[in-house]
Design a protein around this motif. Sequence first.
Motif, PDB file in Angstrom:
ATOM      1  N   SER A   1      22.934  33.923  45.018  1.00  0.00           N
ATOM      2  CA  SER A   1      23.883  33.471  46.047  1.00  0.00           C
ATOM      3  C   SER A   1      23.143  33.097  47.327  1.00  0.00           C
ATOM      4  CB  SER A   1      24.972  34.508  46.293  1.00  0.00           C
ATOM      5  OG  SER A   1      24.534  35.520  47.147  1.00  0.00           O
TER       6      SER A   1
ATOM      7  N   ILE B   1      26.186  52.605  53.088  1.00  0.00           N
ATOM      8  CA  ILE B   1      25.737  52.644  51.695  1.00  0.00           C
ATOM      9  C   ILE B   1      25.348  54.053  51.260  1.00  0.00           C
ATOM     10  CG2 ILE B   1      25.004  50.218  51.674  1.00  0.00           C
ATOM     11  CD1 ILE B   1      22.091  51.352  51.715  1.00  0.00           C
TER      12      ILE B   1
ATOM     13  N   SER C   1      39.364  37.126  39.073  1.00  0.00           N
ATOM     14  CA  SER C   1      38.527  37.725  40.115  1.00  0.00           C
ATOM     15  C   SER C   1      37.691  38.850  39.527  1.00  0.00           C
ATOM     16  CB  SER C   1      39.392  38.228  41.258  1.00  0.00           C
ATOM     17  OG  SER C   1      40.055  39.398  40.861  1.00  0.00           O
TER      18      SER C   1
ATOM     19  N   SER D   1      26.155  54.590  46.705  1.00  0.00           N
ATOM     20  CA  SER D   1      26.266  53.349  45.944  1.00  0.00           C
ATOM     21  C   SER D   1      26.101  53.602  44.453  1.00  0.00           C
ATOM     22  CB  SER D   1      25.241  52.325  46.416  1.00  0.00           C
ATOM     23  OG  SER D   1      25.316  52.166  47.799  1.00  0.00           O
TER      24      SER D   1
ATOM     25  N   HIS E   1      28.387  37.298  44.490  1.00  0.00           N
ATOM     26  CA  HIS E   1      27.261  38.240  44.630  1.00  0.00           C
ATOM     27  C   HIS E   1      27.733  39.673  44.390  1.00  0.00           C
ATOM     28  CE1 HIS E   1      24.813  40.402  48.075  1.00  0.00           C
ATOM     29  NE2 HIS E   1      24.643  41.004  46.921  1.00  0.00           N
TER      30      HIS E   1
ATOM     31  N   ASN F   1      29.507  55.778  51.454  1.00  0.00           N
ATOM     32  CA  ASN F   1      30.458  54.756  50.977  1.00  0.00           C
ATOM     33  C   ASN F   1      31.898  55.108  51.301  1.00  0.00           C
ATOM     34  OD1 ASN F   1      28.336  55.220  48.401  1.00  0.00           O
ATOM     35  ND2 ASN F   1      28.432  53.166  49.221  1.00  0.00           N
TER      36      ASN F   1
ATOM     37  N   ALA G   1      37.234  41.635  40.752  1.00  0.00           N
ATOM     38  CA  ALA G   1      37.952  42.906  40.906  1.00  0.00           C
ATOM     39  C   ALA G   1      38.928  43.148  39.754  1.00  0.00           C
ATOM     40  CB  ALA G   1      38.690  42.923  42.232  1.00  0.00           C
TER      41      ALA G   1
ATOM     42  N   HIS H   1      28.946  33.094  47.703  1.00  0.00           N
ATOM     43  CA  HIS H   1      28.749  34.498  48.065  1.00  0.00           C
ATOM     44  C   HIS H   1      29.752  35.425  47.392  1.00  0.00           C
ATOM     45  CE1 HIS H   1      25.623  33.686  50.727  1.00  0.00           C
ATOM     46  NE2 HIS H   1      26.336  33.183  51.718  1.00  0.00           N
TER      47      HIS H   1
ATOM     48  N   LYS I   1      28.434  40.484  54.576  1.00  0.00           N
ATOM     49  CA  LYS I   1      27.822  39.164  54.448  1.00  0.00           C
ATOM     50  C   LYS I   1      28.908  38.100  54.474  1.00  0.00           C
ATOM     51  CE  LYS I   1      25.605  37.415  50.619  1.00  0.00           C
ATOM     52  NZ  LYS I   1      24.521  37.397  49.637  1.00  0.00           N
TER      53      LYS I   1
ATOM     54  N   GLN J   1      19.110  47.761  43.570  1.00  0.00           N
ATOM     55  CA  GLN J   1      20.280  47.396  44.382  1.00  0.00           C
ATOM     56  C   GLN J   1      21.325  46.657  43.557  1.00  0.00           C
ATOM     57  OE1 GLN J   1      17.164  46.168  45.166  1.00  0.00           O
ATOM     58  NE2 GLN J   1      16.573  46.964  47.159  1.00  0.00           N
TER      59      GLN J   1
ATOM     60  N   TYR K   1      25.260  46.444  55.946  1.00  0.00           N
ATOM     61  CA  TYR K   1      26.474  45.776  56.450  1.00  0.00           C
ATOM     62  C   TYR K   1      26.451  45.681  57.976  1.00  0.00           C
ATOM     63  CZ  TYR K   1      28.397  46.400  51.784  1.00  0.00           C
ATOM     64  OH  TYR K   1      28.601  46.344  50.431  1.00  0.00           O
TER      65      TYR K   1
ATOM     66  N   ASP L   1      40.949  40.389  46.783  1.00  0.00           N
ATOM     67  CA  ASP L   1      40.543  40.275  45.384  1.00  0.00           C
ATOM     68  C   ASP L   1      40.816  38.848  44.923  1.00  0.00           C
ATOM     69  OD1 ASP L   1      39.843  42.905  45.482  1.00  0.00           O
ATOM     70  OD2 ASP L   1      41.670  43.650  44.533  1.00  0.00           O
ATOM     71  N   GLY L   2      39.759  38.118  44.603  1.00  0.00           N
ATOM     72  CA  GLY L   2      39.935  36.764  44.095  1.00  0.00           C
ATOM     73  C   GLY L   2      40.104  35.696  45.157  1.00  0.00           C
TER      74      GLY L   2
ATOM     75  N   GLN M   1      24.766  46.405  45.352  1.00  0.00           N
ATOM     76  CA  GLN M   1      24.937  47.372  46.430  1.00  0.00           C
ATOM     77  C   GLN M   1      25.413  46.723  47.715  1.00  0.00           C
ATOM     78  OE1 GLN M   1      21.375  49.613  47.052  1.00  0.00           O
ATOM     79  NE2 GLN M   1      22.456  51.201  48.177  1.00  0.00           N
ATOM     80  N   THR M   2      24.929  45.517  47.995  1.00  0.00           N
ATOM     81  CA  THR M   2      25.349  44.849  49.228  1.00  0.00           C
ATOM     82  C   THR M   2      26.319  43.702  48.937  1.00  0.00           C
ATOM     83  OG1 THR M   2      23.358  43.495  49.140  1.00  0.00           O
ATOM     84  CG2 THR M   2      23.279  45.469  50.515  1.00  0.00           C
ATOM     85  N   GLY M   3      26.779  43.620  47.714  1.00  0.00           N
ATOM     86  CA  GLY M   3      27.769  42.607  47.381  1.00  0.00           C
ATOM     87  C   GLY M   3      29.024  43.286  46.866  1.00  0.00           C
ATOM     88  N   LYS M   4      29.708  42.603  45.958  1.00  0.00           N
ATOM     89  CA  LYS M   4      30.921  43.225  45.419  1.00  0.00           C
ATOM     90  C   LYS M   4      30.559  44.321  44.422  1.00  0.00           C
ATOM     91  CE  LYS M   4      34.569  39.921  45.691  1.00  0.00           C
ATOM     92  NZ  LYS M   4      33.967  38.616  45.988  1.00  0.00           N
ATOM     93  N   PRO M   5      31.321  45.392  44.398  1.00  0.00           N
ATOM     94  CA  PRO M   5      31.126  46.380  43.350  1.00  0.00           C
ATOM     95  C   PRO M   5      31.815  45.906  42.062  1.00  0.00           C
ATOM     96  CG  PRO M   5      32.831  47.106  44.868  1.00  0.00           C
ATOM     97  CD  PRO M   5      32.365  45.763  45.356  1.00  0.00           C
TER      98      PRO M   5
ATOM     99  N   GLU N   1      38.050  39.297  53.016  1.00  0.00           N
ATOM    100  CA  GLU N   1      37.945  39.132  51.575  1.00  0.00           C
ATOM    101  C   GLU N   1      39.111  39.838  50.897  1.00  0.00           C
ATOM    102  OE1 GLU N   1      34.029  38.865  49.262  1.00  0.00           O
ATOM    103  OE2 GLU N   1      34.560  40.983  49.287  1.00  0.00           O
TER     104      GLU N   1
ATOM    105  N   SER O   1      41.663  48.527  45.535  1.00  0.00           N
ATOM    106  CA  SER O   1      41.597  47.072  45.648  1.00  0.00           C
ATOM    107  C   SER O   1      41.218  46.730  47.081  1.00  0.00           C
ATOM    108  CB  SER O   1      42.969  46.483  45.328  1.00  0.00           C
ATOM    109  OG  SER O   1      43.901  46.930  46.293  1.00  0.00           O
ATOM    110  N   ALA O   2      40.966  45.463  47.346  1.00  0.00           N
ATOM    111  CA  ALA O   2      40.637  45.061  48.723  1.00  0.00           C
ATOM    112  C   ALA O   2      41.749  45.510  49.663  1.00  0.00           C
ATOM    113  CB  ALA O   2      40.447  43.545  48.794  1.00  0.00           C
TER     114      ALA O   2
ATOM    115  N   LYS P   1      22.023  38.765  43.957  1.00  0.00           N
ATOM    116  CA  LYS P   1      21.960  38.383  45.366  1.00  0.00           C
ATOM    117  C   LYS P   1      21.096  37.137  45.610  1.00  0.00           C
ATOM    118  CE  LYS P   1      20.714  40.451  49.827  1.00  0.00           C
ATOM    119  NZ  LYS P   1      19.387  39.897  50.052  1.00  0.00           N
TER     120      LYS P   1
END
Lengths: 248, 320
Positions: B234, A118, B193, B134, B244, A121, B195, B241, A176, B267, A38, A158-159, B247-251, A156, B94-95, B231
Motif C-alpha cells: 500500500s 499498540i 469488506s 497486537s 493494508h 490496544n 471486516a 490504504h 494512516k 508486524q 498511530y 467497515d468497507g 499491526q499498523t493497518g486493519k486487523p 474509516e 466493528s468500526a 504495508k
Amino acid sequence: MKILVCISHVPDTTSKINFTADKAEFDTNGVQYIINPYDEFVLAKAMHLKEELGASITVINVGTAETESSLRKAMAIGADEAIRIDATAQDGFFVAQQIAEVARTNAYDLIFAGRESIDYNGGMVPGILATLLDYNFINACIGLEIADTTATAQREIDGGSETLQAQFPLVIAGQKGLTEEKDLRIPNMRGIMMARKKPLTVKEPADLASKTGAKGFEKPQENAACKIVAADDIDGLIDLLHNEAKVI
Amino acid sequence: MSVLVFAEVSEGKFKKNALEVVSYGKKLAEELGTELTAFSINAEAPTELASYGADKIITITESALTSFDAKAIASIAAQIVQKENTKVLIVDSSANGAYLAPLIAGKIAAGYASNVVELPISTEPFVVKRKAFSNKAFQNTEINTDVKIIGLAKNTFGVFENEGKGALEDFSPELSDTGIVSVSVQQASGKISIADAEIVVSGGRGLKGPENWGLIEDLAEVLNAATACSKPVSDLGWRPHSEHVGQTGKPVASNLYIAIGVSGAIQHVAGINASKVKVVINTDPEAPFFKVADYGIVGDAFEVVPQLIQKLQDFKSQNS
Ligand SMILES: Cc1cc2nc3c(=O)[nH]c(=O)nc-3n(C[C@H](O)[C@H](O)[C@H](O)COP(=O)(O)OP(=O)(O)OC[C@H]3O[C@@H](n4cnc5c(N)ncnc54)[C@H](O)[C@@H]3O)c2cc1C
Ligand SMILES: Nc1ncnc2c1ncn2[C@@H]1O[C@H](COP(=O)(O)O)[C@@H](O)[C@H]1O
C-alpha cells in the motif's frame, strides 16, 4: 489554534513480548520503546496544520520518567512544549481522566490521539477523553480539513468511509491516511538541538482510582507445525481446507 | 439486574457482529442468572434477535438516527443502562462499535475492556480475557466498576442459536443535538469488506507489481473473499490504504487467511494472527510466514495461484 497531541510510549513493533515469571507484568528487558505508530501520524498532521494555518502544539503523556524520550522526540519533530503527568498509566480511563485535568484549564481547539496504542490496544483514551471534556469526537480518522473552526473529517467504517462535519473543540483519534506514510516526520539535527531547550513540564497526577486492573498475562498457544503441501498438489490443499480445516 | 447488548444494523439488517454479541450476551446472562436485553435502532425485523437469545428487545425508531451518530447512541445506551439496571453492557468491535463503546464508558463512568475473546474467566471478581500487544499476548483484566462494558472481539465467540423470550418494547429516548453531522458515506460497492469477510486473500511484495493483482482478485472472487495487502504494497501505491492489514493497518480475524508473496514480518502477522486458519504461498521455504501458517505451499505464486483458482472453480461447481 491550540493543539494537544496525546503521545503513548510503546514497545517497538519488532519487540518479542514476554512477561515476568509470575506472568503478572510485561517484561521490559531488552525492549526498545517508540512513539506509538498511530501517534506519529497525528503528530505529523498537527505539524502540517501548524505550518499551514498556524498553531501551537503541546504533546502530553501520562507515564513515568522513561517516557520522556518520546516526548523529546515529538518536540524534535516540531511540538512546542511537552507535559508529562507523572503516573503509571493504569488503564485507558485513568489516562483520559489525567489528560482531561490538564485540558480543562488550557482550552485546546483540537486534541489528537492515535486510534489505539499498540501495547494494550485499548482504543479507549480518545473517546473517553472527549466525553469527559464534552468535546465532539471522531474515531479512526483518515482525512481532515480545517476551515476556521469547522472540521470536515473522514472516518474509516467497515468497507468504506464516512465524511463528518463538526465544530471545535474536537478530539480526533487518527491513523494512516490522516497523513501519508511518506509525510511522516523524522527529527533532524537542528530539531533535536532545539528540543533540548523546549519546556517539558512534569505535573503531579490527580488522585484517582482506576476502573480496571491487569490480572496477569498469557501468551497465545504455539502454532502446530505448518503442513506443507506440494506445489503440484492443489487438490490436496483444497481437500485439507474443506475436510480438515472446514473453512471452504 | 440485566445484561444488555447493542445490536447494530446495517440498512435495517443485523450483521454477523450483532448476532455474535447477542449469542455471547445470552451465555453471560445465563451465567449471571439473569435475562438478556438487546437494543437496536431502526431494525427491520428486531424479533430475529430472539432466536439468538434476546429475552427483551428494545427497539428505537428514529429517522434522525439513520446515519451512525456515536454520541447520540452513547446517550441512548446510557438511558437504557439506567432504566434496565444493567450490570454488563456488550458492544461489538466493528468500526462503529469501537467508536461507540468508549463514549458510553466515559458517559456512565464504567470500566471498559475492549477486544475481549471469551466469556469472563470469573464474574466475582469480574475478570475477562482480552487481546493485547497486537495479538502477541492476552491480558486478563478485572473490571471493578458497578456497570461493566465489554467490547467483544470479532469472530472469536461465534454465532449460536439460543432461545430467548423476545419480548418487544418500543423506546423513545431523549435526543439532543450532538453537533456532528454526517455529510456522506462512501461504501466501496460490490466488494466485501475485510471486516465482514469470512475469507481474506492477501498479496505482498512477492507479486512484483500492481499489474499482477488480477491473481489476487480472481482468487478472492471464487472464494467470495475480501482482498488485502501488506504495508509496503500500500505504501508503494499498488493497492489502496484501506487494504493494508497488520499491526499498523486493519486487523483481520477471518476464518481463512491466504497470504501470497507475503514474507510474514512480525508486524504483518500480529495483525492477522486472530484468523483461524492461515495458508501461505511463497517461493522461499524460510519465509517466516511458514512458522505461523497452518498450511503452506513452497512455490511461485504465478504458477500456483492460477491452478488454485481453476481447481477451486471446479470444486465450487461440484459442491454447489
Ligand atoms: C513500525 C512498523 C509497522 C509496520 N506495520 C506493518 C503492517 O501493519 N503490516 C505489514 O504488512 N507490514 C508492516 N510493517 C512492514 C513489515 O516489517 C514488512 O516490511 C512487510 O510486512 C513486508 O511486506 P511483504 O511481505 O509484502 O514484502 P517482503 O518482505 O519483501 O516479502 C515478499 C515475499 O514474497 C516472496 N516471493 C517473492 N516472489 C514470489 C513469488 N513469485 N511467489 C510467491 N512468493 C514470492 C518472498 O520470498 C518474500 O517472502 C511494519 C514495519 C514497521 C517498521
Ligand atoms: N499513557 C498515555 N499518555 C498519553 N496518551 C496516551 C496514553 N495512552 C494512550 N494515549 C493516547 O490514546 C491513544 C489510544 O490509546 P489506547 O486507548 O490506550 O489504545 C494513543 O494512540 C495515544 O494517543
